[in-house]
Motif scaffolding. Sequence first.
Motif, PDB file in Angstrom:
ATOM      1  N   GLY A  61      57.676  73.003  65.012  1.00 43.14           N
ATOM      2  CA  GLY A  61      58.535  73.095  66.187  1.00 43.14           C
ATOM      3  C   GLY A  61      59.190  71.773  66.502  1.00 43.14           C
ATOM      4  N   ASP A  62      58.910  71.244  67.673  1.00 45.98           N
ATOM      5  CA  ASP A  62      59.527  69.999  68.129  1.00 45.98           C
ATOM      6  C   ASP A  62      58.617  68.787  67.925  1.00 45.98           C
ATOM      7  OD1 ASP A  62      57.619  70.768  69.920  1.00 45.98           O
ATOM      8  OD2 ASP A  62      58.872  70.567  71.712  1.00 45.98           O
ATOM      9  N   PHE A  63      57.750  68.844  66.910  1.00 47.09           N
ATOM     10  CA  PHE A  63      56.796  67.770  66.633  1.00 47.09           C
ATOM     11  C   PHE A  63      57.508  66.437  66.406  1.00 47.09           C
ATOM     12  CE2 PHE A  63      53.965  65.735  63.275  1.00 47.09           C
ATOM     13  CZ  PHE A  63      53.102  65.187  64.194  1.00 47.09           C
ATOM     14  N   LYS A  64      58.583  66.465  65.611  1.00 47.86           N
ATOM     15  CA  LYS A  64      59.307  65.233  65.298  1.00 47.86           C
ATOM     16  C   LYS A  64      59.923  64.626  66.561  1.00 47.86           C
ATOM     17  CE  LYS A  64      62.687  63.317  62.071  1.00 47.86           C
ATOM     18  NZ  LYS A  64      63.594  63.617  60.933  1.00 47.86           N
ATOM     19  N   ASP A  65      60.523  65.481  67.395  1.00 50.54           N
ATOM     20  CA  ASP A  65      61.135  64.985  68.638  1.00 50.54           C
ATOM     21  C   ASP A  65      60.096  64.358  69.555  1.00 50.54           C
ATOM     22  OD1 ASP A  65      63.586  65.882  67.783  1.00 50.54           O
ATOM     23  OD2 ASP A  65      63.405  67.823  68.786  1.00 50.54           O
ATOM     24  N   LYS A  66      58.932  64.996  69.646  1.00 51.64           N
ATOM     25  CA  LYS A  66      57.869  64.466  70.513  1.00 51.64           C
ATOM     26  C   LYS A  66      57.333  63.142  69.967  1.00 51.64           C
ATOM     27  CE  LYS A  66      56.299  68.799  72.581  1.00 51.64           C
ATOM     28  NZ  LYS A  66      55.179  69.745  72.751  1.00 51.64           N
ATOM     29  N   LEU A  67      57.268  63.029  68.634  1.00 52.97           N
ATOM     30  CA  LEU A  67      56.831  61.771  68.036  1.00 52.97           C
ATOM     31  C   LEU A  67      57.796  60.642  68.385  1.00 52.97           C
ATOM     32  CD1 LEU A  67      55.592  62.647  64.424  1.00 52.97           C
ATOM     33  CD2 LEU A  67      54.258  61.535  66.211  1.00 52.97           C
ATOM     34  N   GLU A  68      59.092  60.921  68.312  1.00 46.85           N
ATOM     35  CA  GLU A  68      60.098  59.900  68.598  1.00 46.85           C
ATOM     36  C   GLU A  68      60.023  59.446  70.058  1.00 46.85           C
ATOM     37  OE1 GLU A  68      63.780  61.611  67.392  1.00 46.85           O
ATOM     38  OE2 GLU A  68      63.414  61.287  65.229  1.00 46.85           O
ATOM     39  N   LYS A  69      59.665  60.367  70.964  1.00 42.88           N
ATOM     40  CA  LYS A  69      59.545  60.000  72.377  1.00 42.88           C
ATOM     41  C   LYS A  69      58.402  59.014  72.618  1.00 42.88           C
ATOM     42  CE  LYS A  69      61.571  64.194  74.322  1.00 42.88           C
ATOM     43  NZ  LYS A  69      61.320  65.430  75.113  1.00 42.88           N
ATOM     44  N   LEU A  70      57.437  58.980  71.693  1.00 45.50           N
ATOM     45  CA  LEU A  70      56.319  58.038  71.819  1.00 45.50           C
ATOM     46  C   LEU A  70      56.718  56.624  71.398  1.00 45.50           C
ATOM     47  CD1 LEU A  70      53.379  60.207  70.360  1.00 45.50           C
ATOM     48  CD2 LEU A  70      53.885  59.754  72.767  1.00 45.50           C
ATOM     49  N   ASN A  71      57.932  56.479  70.833  1.00 48.28           N
ATOM     50  CA  ASN A  71      58.450  55.168  70.380  1.00 48.28           C
ATOM     51  C   ASN A  71      57.460  54.460  69.446  1.00 48.28           C
ATOM     52  OD1 ASN A  71      60.868  55.307  71.951  1.00 48.28           O
ATOM     53  ND2 ASN A  71      59.640  54.783  73.769  1.00 48.28           N
ATOM     54  N   PRO A  72      57.140  55.073  68.304  1.00 52.41           N
ATOM     55  CA  PRO A  72      56.175  54.434  67.403  1.00 52.41           C
ATOM     56  C   PRO A  72      56.708  53.116  66.839  1.00 52.41           C
ATOM     57  CG  PRO A  72      57.181  56.350  66.358  1.00 52.41           C
ATOM     58  CD  PRO A  72      57.617  56.366  67.777  1.00 52.41           C
ATOM     59  N   ARG A  73      55.800  52.168  66.720  1.00 57.09           N
ATOM     60  CA  ARG A  73      56.143  50.853  66.170  1.00 57.09           C
ATOM     61  C   ARG A  73      55.648  50.788  64.733  1.00 57.09           C
ATOM     62  NH1 ARG A  73      52.861  45.574  68.181  1.00 57.09           N
ATOM     63  NH2 ARG A  73      53.382  44.169  66.451  1.00 57.09           N
ATOM     64  N   GLU A  74      56.586  50.572  63.815  1.00 53.53           N
ATOM     65  CA  GLU A  74      56.245  50.561  62.395  1.00 53.53           C
ATOM     66  C   GLU A  74      55.783  49.167  61.987  1.00 53.53           C
ATOM     67  OE1 GLU A  74      58.328  51.717  58.110  1.00 53.53           O
ATOM     68  OE2 GLU A  74      59.416  52.028  59.988  1.00 53.53           O
ATOM     69  N   VAL A  75      54.608  49.115  61.376  1.00 49.15           N
ATOM     70  CA  VAL A  75      54.009  47.838  60.961  1.00 49.15           C
ATOM     71  C   VAL A  75      53.743  47.890  59.466  1.00 49.15           C
ATOM     72  CG1 VAL A  75      52.052  46.285  61.226  1.00 49.15           C
ATOM     73  CG2 VAL A  75      52.973  47.458  63.216  1.00 49.15           C
ATOM     74  N   LYS A  76      54.163  46.881  58.736  1.00 56.83           N
ATOM     75  CA  LYS A  76      54.001  46.836  57.283  1.00 56.83           C
ATOM     76  C   LYS A  76      52.884  45.867  56.877  1.00 56.83           C
ATOM     77  CE  LYS A  76      57.704  49.401  56.269  1.00 56.83           C
ATOM     78  NZ  LYS A  76      57.642  50.672  55.538  1.00 56.83           N
ATOM     79  N   GLY A  77      52.364  46.090  55.696  1.00 59.99           N
ATOM     80  CA  GLY A  77      51.473  45.121  55.055  1.00 59.99           C
ATOM     81  C   GLY A  77      50.155  44.897  55.753  1.00 59.99           C
ATOM     82  N   ASP A  78      49.715  43.642  55.757  1.00 64.07           N
ATOM     83  CA  ASP A  78      48.386  43.287  56.265  1.00 64.07           C
ATOM     84  C   ASP A  78      48.465  42.872  57.733  1.00 64.07           C
ATOM     85  OD1 ASP A  78      47.430  43.726  53.697  1.00 64.07           O
ATOM     86  OD2 ASP A  78      47.882  41.669  53.106  1.00 64.07           O
ATOM     87  N   ALA A  79      48.826  43.802  58.588  1.00 63.63           N
ATOM     88  CA  ALA A  79      48.962  43.498  60.015  1.00 63.63           C
ATOM     89  C   ALA A  79      47.585  43.317  60.652  1.00 63.63           C
ATOM     90  CB  ALA A  79      49.715  44.613  60.719  1.00 63.63           C
ATOM     91  N   SER A  80      47.566  42.590  61.750  1.00 64.07           N
ATOM     92  CA  SER A  80      46.312  42.347  62.460  1.00 64.07           C
ATOM     93  C   SER A  80      46.549  42.482  63.953  1.00 64.07           C
ATOM     94  CB  SER A  80      45.792  40.951  62.133  1.00 64.07           C
ATOM     95  OG  SER A  80      44.593  40.702  62.833  1.00 64.07           O
ATOM     96  N   PHE A  81      45.595  43.120  64.651  1.00 62.49           N
ATOM     97  CA  PHE A  81      45.674  43.312  66.104  1.00 62.49           C
ATOM     98  C   PHE A  81      44.389  42.775  66.723  1.00 62.49           C
ATOM     99  CE2 PHE A  81      48.307  46.457  64.115  1.00 62.49           C
ATOM    100  CZ  PHE A  81      49.447  46.518  64.907  1.00 62.49           C
ATOM    101  N   ASN A  82      44.535  41.849  67.652  1.00 58.68           N
ATOM    102  CA  ASN A  82      43.375  41.241  68.304  1.00 58.68           C
ATOM    103  C   ASN A  82      43.204  41.818  69.707  1.00 58.68           C
ATOM    104  OD1 ASN A  82      42.787  39.410  66.148  1.00 58.68           O
ATOM    105  ND2 ASN A  82      44.560  38.194  66.801  1.00 58.68           N
ATOM    106  N   PHE A  83      41.965  42.111  70.049  1.00 61.65           N
ATOM    107  CA  PHE A  83      41.634  42.663  71.366  1.00 61.65           C
ATOM    108  C   PHE A  83      40.601  41.750  72.008  1.00 61.65           C
ATOM    109  CE2 PHE A  83      42.608  46.153  68.456  1.00 61.65           C
ATOM    110  CZ  PHE A  83      43.758  46.640  69.053  1.00 61.65           C
ATOM    111  N   GLY A  84      41.082  40.858  72.859  1.00 62.50           N
ATOM    112  CA  GLY A  84      40.182  39.873  73.431  1.00 62.50           C
ATOM    113  C   GLY A  84      39.803  38.852  72.371  1.00 62.50           C
TER     114      GLY A  84
END
Length: 438
Positions: free
Chosen positions: A387-410
């Motif tokens: 159905g409208d899965f693609k449209d709903k995904l786009e509304k979430l504004n996904p951020r595309e990250v390549k390679g060896d990304a790292s996210f720190n939490f505290g």
Amino acid sequence: LTLRYREDTPILQNIMAIGLSHILSVSGLHLGLIFSFIFFIFSLTGMKIKARSYLSALVIFLYCLVVGFTPSLIRATIMIYVLIYKRLYRPSLETKDALLIAALVSLFINPYYIYSIGFLLSYACMFGIVFIYSRFARNVKYEKTLAYYFKTALLLNISIQIATLPIVIYYFNKVNILTVFINILLVPIFSLYLILSVCLLLFSKIKFLAFGLAFAINNMSKFLDTITEFFNKSYLIAIFESPDKIIIVIYYLILLGIIFYDKLRLVKLDYKTLFIMALILSIPNPMNFKNQDRVEFLDVGQGDAALISIGEKNIMIDSGGNPRNHGAVGKNIIEPYLIKTGRRKIDYAFISHYDYDHAGGFTELSDDIKIKHVIVNHKYEADDDHGDFKDKLEKLNPREVKGDASFNFGKDYSINFIGGNQDLINENDRSIVAVFRK
């Protein structure tokens, strides 16, 4: 509404959102209306009161067999039978006696009813009517005026709301701020709707009557749909996390103290024992610490949903999702759990890949849950089979990250991607591979 058959989900959701879920659970209100209506029909035949009472009791028993003996129906049936016995043989019996007898018989039939939401709400409603409303009613002078009936209905609904509020918040987490007034407006209409429905069942073979009743019922149904949709607005709904059970216990103890204050003054209390009990109950349970760092895996059936809580931050890796039943996971599992545990936001939502059983739940969440950041490692390129899965995904504004990304939490936690070959065709082969470290 008449036979406990529920299929129309949007209507059901609207009714539950405005605090009228009791209308759709066949319970004391339904049984009382049907009993009164049947009793009235038999009275037109000139039967004596005993015969009318016995036949009406038999009819509601058969009705309960048809719709199923739920805990609330068992309570209502037993109370009606006790009140019939009171009217015919034992006038000294009181409504509170009937309520106590119904509770004892119900728990004798099945002790596990004590865990049933229907059982708890049914008896809480009756507690409000029998004990709280009776206190209010003492100060209301009887008059045959519209103002009197409105005041009575208002006090009755307020009594029920006071008695059921902690249970409603604990199980449903949402309260419509206009519930009391909506009940006053719609319960009489629902009551007439139910009586007309029963008439339609009885006179379905008489064509002109059946068509007339069906026309009235259909138009009432459309009107009720319009009204319930009108009141189902986010700004009218207050959302709460589920309170600790000890808070609920304290609430009802205070309520009982207020109701039975006159009698409690005559009781000698052991204050030392009360102090020790209060001290024990005040000891915090380490399992209930709100800010405790933890990882939880939600049961979403096929697929995955891992919820990581670090202080005030909530990180979710995948969200499950049922491609054959949209909303079954996000709306019915993830969102209620987040609200129930006091988490109204997802700071980081990681989508490992775009199969619906991993990403669908995120697209099903309502505005009550805010998703701040959605992290992916490639764009959604497949045909939209849902159905409208693609449209709903786009509304979430996904951020595309390549390679060896790292996210720190505290200072202590991080999520590190392990880079892979994104030129692969199979969606599963392009999944995020990551390590959660402390």
